[in-house]
Scaffold this active site. Structure first.
Site, PDB file in Angstrom:
ATOM      1  N   THR A 102       0.490  -1.243  -0.121  1.00  0.00           N
ATOM      2  CA  THR A 102      -0.082  -0.231   0.277  1.00  0.00           C
ATOM      3  C   THR A 102       0.961   1.013  -0.003  1.00  0.00           C
ATOM      4  OG1 THR A 102      -1.873  -1.232   1.220  1.00  0.00           O
ATOM      5  CG2 THR A 102      -1.662   1.635   1.586  1.00  0.00           C
TER       6      THR A 102
ATOM      7  N   THR B  28      -4.033   1.068  -3.271  1.00  0.00           N
ATOM      8  CA  THR B  28      -3.193  -0.657  -2.611  1.00  0.00           C
ATOM      9  C   THR B  28      -3.577  -1.363  -3.925  1.00  0.00           C
ATOM     10  OG1 THR B  28      -3.420  -2.187  -0.725  1.00  0.00           O
ATOM     11  CG2 THR B  28      -5.886  -0.874  -1.390  1.00  0.00           C
TER      12      THR B  28
ATOM     13  N   GLU C 229      -3.235  -4.725  -1.932  1.00  0.00           N
ATOM     14  CA  GLU C 229      -2.866  -5.175  -0.886  1.00  0.00           C
ATOM     15  C   GLU C 229      -1.765  -5.331  -0.078  1.00  0.00           C
ATOM     16  OE1 GLU C 229      -4.446  -5.947   2.859  1.00  0.00           O
ATOM     17  OE2 GLU C 229      -3.937  -8.198   1.936  1.00  0.00           O
TER      18      GLU C 229
ATOM     19  N   GLU D 267      -7.061  -8.124  -2.455  1.00  0.00           N
ATOM     20  CA  GLU D 267      -7.469  -7.371  -1.778  1.00  0.00           C
ATOM     21  C   GLU D 267      -9.213  -8.361  -1.369  1.00  0.00           C
ATOM     22  OE1 GLU D 267      -7.266  -4.114  -0.207  1.00  0.00           O
ATOM     23  OE2 GLU D 267      -5.926  -3.929  -1.846  1.00  0.00           O
TER      24      GLU D 267
HETATM   25  O1  DON Z   1      -7.615  -1.844   2.568  1.00  0.00           O
HETATM   26  C1  DON Z   1      -6.932  -2.382   3.315  1.00  0.00           C
HETATM   27  O2  DON Z   1      -7.347  -1.487   4.904  1.00  0.00           O
HETATM   28  C2  DON Z   1      -5.274  -3.139   3.103  1.00  0.00           C
HETATM   29  N1  DON Z   1      -5.261  -3.621   2.011  1.00  0.00           N
HETATM   30  C3  DON Z   1      -4.564  -2.165   3.505  1.00  0.00           C
HETATM   31  C4  DON Z   1      -3.199  -2.721   2.950  1.00  0.00           C
HETATM   32  C5  DON Z   1      -1.833  -2.274   3.886  1.00  0.00           C
HETATM   33  O3  DON Z   1      -2.430  -1.325   4.230  1.00  0.00           O
HETATM   34  C6  DON Z   1      -1.130  -2.515   3.200  1.00  0.00           C
HETATM   35  N2  DON Z   1       0.039  -1.885   4.671  1.00  0.00           N
HETATM   36  N3  DON Z   1       1.393  -2.108   4.393  1.00  0.00           N
END
Ligand code: DON
Length: 596
Positions: free
Chosen positions: A417, A435, A437, A454
């Protein structure tokens, strides 16, 4: 109830003291943190921005600013703003380059949420470019034949976890609404870099090396990241002709081409054909994809309002609940364990509500208003009155528009992300978290970009004790997110534009940045840099190598389990001050803040 009272004298005591500590102690150097030498040659302004970051001071500018995760991407956006473009135009250029130089984090194969403050009207708009589950998906998508949840990486790697990407449509939608520069020109820098090549960053190289085994499972992915079987190396020049080609098509035909042409069918084929773990995406899923404008969630905090993304993100509701509870207390100094008790237990209470109630509100009734209602937050804040850690925390009973109850959920979230903050010279502010994910998403690669995983942000279990889980998989639904792109405003004007990666820890990172800026009087770079202490479900995670480590005994005495760990945020923030714009870039990643 303790009364909120922020005393200037108090801040004068605690702010500068900690500010000094903050300047001295940023995150520990890790294999993935910035190597300035990798970027200094890009341009003089980039070298200046890197210097500001290395010295722990905000980058200062008057007219416009961008803070994002990679100097190439920031440079591309800066060129757009310098030429008179808006924040929406610049975002398109930044995102196009990020998808090339930071492919593990975001790109055309992913999704994003965008918060926009309009300089002319003062209105806040939020756009949901989240991925959607295929129409053929069922609540048992991530369960084995016995109905047991799959292991996380068994679900992630391959086609099953891939949702319909929303980022291309979001770029188009933002540009249609607020862009003034010609769309096709916004991709030039990314196309040139993809064709001529860019130097692989230290962070990308180290993440590829760590993930080599999974990347090696798919020939296209392996050919790009592990040419001749060896991981790409920092400093090596990498080209990506397939990505340049897809950008050229989007540039000339618009983002629609992504959803309606052979680009979409290639994604579908790759997902359905993923060996060992195929998915169920179909062309129809692409044909019906849409960016959704959602009502912004704004919660008052100490005379400001924190505005962000409502469902399907839990970001603004959870950040808003934490701030809303804390608003009723005086905030002690950053080095006082009592501050972290209040923040930590407010977070635990908010996470309990998040687990039970927050999901895609197009599919399940989410008590959005009830969760941040004044009376409800006051009632939840009563629980923080004691002196020790709360022994137990459970979801509250916010007012629903109509009756509904949900079981506790069991979603898992892991890192990658990117966050983009932009303020333009027209007074617009943009906060976008973007992102795919997991790092490298599903590991499937099509047309030079990676496909997201995701859908693993859904709860793998669909029910608990026979009660449905709000964030269970359903066809066409969007998985709950923790992304919290935020614009903090005062009297209707932006004060702080901020957001971060970090999975469900995003909520803690963003909240801490806001409290650091508002309560502790830190400057924007310090607000980004100082150590993290995050509490989601009871245990306190303290960031290793920062002064917060010294709080461990006090927090343990209050009854918390404490873990010391790397906390890899990627906060990018812009403060709008009476003296101009001030930018902060997270020292834990490779980004910069740059402006003029
Ligand atoms: O949408 C979300 O909350 C997660 N898929 C975000 C993933 C994320 O932030 C990974 N980070 N370092």
């Amino acid at each position: 109830m303790r009364i909120a009272l922020i005393s200037g004298a108090f801040l004068a005591l605690t702010g500068p003291l900690w500010a000094q500590e903050a300047a001295d102690a940023v995150a520990p150097e890790s294999a993935t943190s910035i190597d300035a030498g990798a970027f200094e040659a890009i341009s003089e302004p980039v070298a200046d921005a890197l210097r500001a970051k290395a010295e722990g001071r905000p980058f200062e500018a008057r007219d416009w600013m961008i803070a994002a995760a990679n100097p190439h991407a920031v440079s591309a956006g800066a060129r757009v703003l310098r030429d008179g473009g808006t924040a929406a135009d610049a975002m398109v250029a930044v995102q196009a380059v990020l998808g090339l130089v930071e492919p593990q984090s975001s790109g055309l194969g992913g999704g994003a949420f965008l918060v926009w403050h309009d300089g002319a009207s003062g209105e806040i708009t939020t756009l949901d470019g989240r991925e959607t589950a295929p129409l053929a998906a069922t609540p048992r998508l991530f369960q084995d034949e016995a109905g047991m949840p799959l292991d996380f990486f068994d679900a992630v790697v391959g086609g099953r976890s891939v949702g319909v990407p929303g980022t291309p449509a979001l770029m188009q939608s933002a540009h249609d609404r607020w862009g003034t520069a010609e769309w096709s020109g916004l991709f030039n820098e990314a196309i040139t870099l993809a064709e001529d090549g860019f130097a692989v960053s230290p962070r990308l190289a180290s993440l590829v090396a760590e993930d080599a085994e999974r990347l090696a499972r798919f020939p296209d992915t392996a050919a790009y990241f592990l040419p001749e079987g060896a991981p790409i190396e920092a400093g090596q020049t990498l080209t990506n002709a397939a990505y340049a080609e897809v950008l050229r098509r989007i540039a000339t035909e618009g983002a629609d081409v992504f959803y309606t042409s052979d680009i979409a069918t290639a994604i579908v084929d790759r997902v359905r054909g993923a060996e060992g773990n195929p998915g169920v995406l179909a062309p129809a899923d692409f044909a019906i994809y849409e960016v959704k404008e959602r009502p912004a969630v704004c919660v008052p905090y100490r005379g400001y309002e924190a505005c962000g993304m409502g469902p399907p993100s839990s970001g603004a509701l959870t950040v808003g609940q934490i701030l809303g509870m804390l608003d009723r207390f005086e905030m002690p100094g950053v080095a006082d364990a009592e501050a972290w008790r209040l923040i930590g237990d407010a977070s635990r209470l908010a996470f309990a509500d998040r687990g039970r109630y927050m999901a895609d509100s197009d599919f399940v009734p989410v008590p959005v208003t009830g969760l941040v209602a004044e009376g409800y937050l006051a009632q939840r804040a009563e629980l923080l009155q004691g002196d020790d850690a709360l022994p137990e925390v459970s979801a509250g009973d916010p007012e629903f528009d109509h009756a509904m109850n949900w079981a506790e959920d069991e979603s898992i979230e892991f890192p990658s992300t990117s966050h983009i903050s932009i303020v333009d010279s027209f007074g617009n502010a943009l906060s976008m978290t973007t992102t795919i994910e997991n790092a490298f998403g599903s590991r499937l690669m099509v047309s030079g970009f990676l496909l997201n995983n995701e859908l693993t942000d859904f709860s793998f279990r669909s029910h608990a004790d026979g009660v449905p889980i709000a964030n269970r998989v359903e066809p066409g639904k969007r998985p709950r997110s923790s992304m919290a792109p935020t614009i903090l405003r005062r009297d209707g004007a932006p004060v702080l534009v901020v957001g971060s990666p970090g999975g469900s820890r995003i909520i803690g990172y963003v909240t801490k940045a806001i409290i650091s800026y508002v309560d502790w009087g830190l400057d924007v770079q310090q607000a980004v840099s100082i150590g993290h202490a995050v509490n989601r479900f009871g245990a306190f995670d303290l960031e290793m190598g920062t002064p917060l480590e010294t709080l461990a005994p006090d927090l343990e005495a209050l009854g918390y389990e404490v873990n010391l760990r790397d906390l890899n945020s990627g906060l990018h923030a812009i403060a709008v001050t009476p003296d101009g714009l001030r930018g902060g870039a997270d020292p834990r990643r490779e980004g910069i803040a740059l402006g003029e």
